[in-house]
Motif scaffolding. Structure first.
Motif, mmCIF file in Angstrom:
data_model
loop_
_atom_site.group_PDB
_atom_site.id
_atom_site.type_symbol
_atom_site.label_atom_id
_atom_site.label_comp_id
_atom_site.label_asym_id
_atom_site.label_seq_id
_atom_site.Cartn_x
_atom_site.Cartn_y
_atom_site.Cartn_z
ATOM 1 N N GLU A 1 7.179 -5.877 -8.533
ATOM 2 C CA GLU A 1 7.046 -6.720 -7.344
ATOM 3 C C GLU A 1 5.948 -6.101 -6.481
ATOM 4 O O GLU A 1 5.895 -4.890 -6.306
ATOM 5 N N LEU A 2 5.077 -6.942 -5.942
ATOM 6 C CA LEU A 2 3.968 -6.437 -5.127
ATOM 7 C C LEU A 2 3.669 -7.403 -4.000
ATOM 8 O O LEU A 2 3.659 -8.618 -4.201
ATOM 9 N N MET A 3 3.444 -6.855 -2.805
ATOM 10 C CA MET A 3 2.852 -7.622 -1.718
ATOM 11 C C MET A 3 1.720 -6.786 -1.154
ATOM 12 O O MET A 3 1.915 -5.620 -0.805
ATOM 13 N N THR A 4 0.528 -7.350 -1.105
ATOM 14 C CA THR A 4 -0.621 -6.639 -0.577
ATOM 15 C C THR A 4 -1.462 -7.596 0.254
ATOM 16 O O THR A 4 -1.309 -8.820 0.147
ATOM 17 N N THR A 5 -2.320 -7.063 1.089
ATOM 18 C CA THR A 5 -3.166 -7.896 1.944
ATOM 19 C C THR A 5 -4.624 -7.511 1.770
ATOM 20 O O THR A 5 -4.950 -6.372 1.424
#
Length: 253
Positions: free
Chosen positions: A190-194
């Motif tokens: 799972e990944l969340m990046t900006t």
């Protein structure tokens, strides 16, 4: 003087009334003295003022009642979000990742919040380890396909071209460069990046774009000068992340 029974009853009634009046005056909440407060009923999901001594305590809508009057624990509550749910920002695009044999292995979403692009990925069924993760220039995910800039070179998902970038940029520094995926021993990540380097119009231009998960880790072109050889074209273009494990065509939300 002798007092009649009726007279004694009148005196007793008058004294009791005076005592009640005095107690009411002493027990008023606005006077700053101790008194009693009638039970308050709290309704969930509304803005309320709960009586508390000398004044009122506001309870904001949607929060846990700190007084515990709602019958709960009185503590703070928290929620978790699906990393691909689009919560936070406005979803503008989405891609479904698949392996060369067509097996779907995950989803990637792109959401905007001001000038920031929020990228969320959820994958499963991939080999453990760090994997290069990028946006590529062309929205084609074809197994055993030709490289658009070198048709003699063929391989899985080469149809998607190289990293999305402006002319003259090296990796890392491409518009499509993203944080690496770390695949766990169970094959999931799972990944969340900006990023503020990935504009929507480049993501959804005429020939589209694709999200790519590579077979190997990405060194982001970081080869210190004390090592030989110095970074070559492959390192500067791709970060030596190797072949392509999964690909997804980016489509407008």
């Amino acid at each position: 003087m002798r007092t009649s029974r009726t007279g004694r009853q009148l005196l007793t009634t008058a004294a009791a009334g005076a005592a009640l009046t005095l107690l009411a005056a002493c027990g008023g909440g606005d006077s700053g003295t101790a008194g009693t407060t009638a039970p308050t009923t709290v309704t969930s999901g509304t803005d309320l003022n709960v009586s508390a001594g000398n004044g009122t305590v506001p309870i904001a809508t949607g929060t846990t009642d700190p007084t515990g009057l709602d019958g709960g624990s009185g503590g703070a509550t928290s929620t978790s979000a699906d990393p691909t749910s689009g919560a936070g920002g406005t979803e503008v695009a989405r891609a479904r990742l698949a392996t060369p044999d067509g097996t779907e292995v995950g989803t990637v979403t792109f959401s905007t919040e001001g000038s920031t692009m929020i990228v969320r990925a959820s994958v499963t069924g991939l080999e453990p380890g760090f994997k290069g993760f990028h946006v590529h220039t062309i929205g084609k995910c074809e197994p055993n396909s030709a490289n658009p800039t070198d048709p003699a070179q063929t391989g899985d998902f080469l149809s998607a071209g190289g990293h999305l970038k402006s002319e003259g940029e090296n990796h890392a520094g491409h518009d499509g460069d993203l944080t690496s995926l770390q695949i766990g021993s169970d094959g999931t990540a799972e990944l969340m990046t900006t990023t503020d380097a990935l504009p929507v119009d480049a993501l959804l231009d005429a020939d589209g774009s694709a999200v790519m998960v590579h077979l190997g880790p990405d060194n982001f072109g970081n080869i210190p000068t004390r090592y030989a050889p110095t970074p070559d074209a492959e390192t500067l273009n791709t970060g030596d992340s190797g072949g392509r494990a999964a690909c997804g065509v980016v489509e407008a939300a």
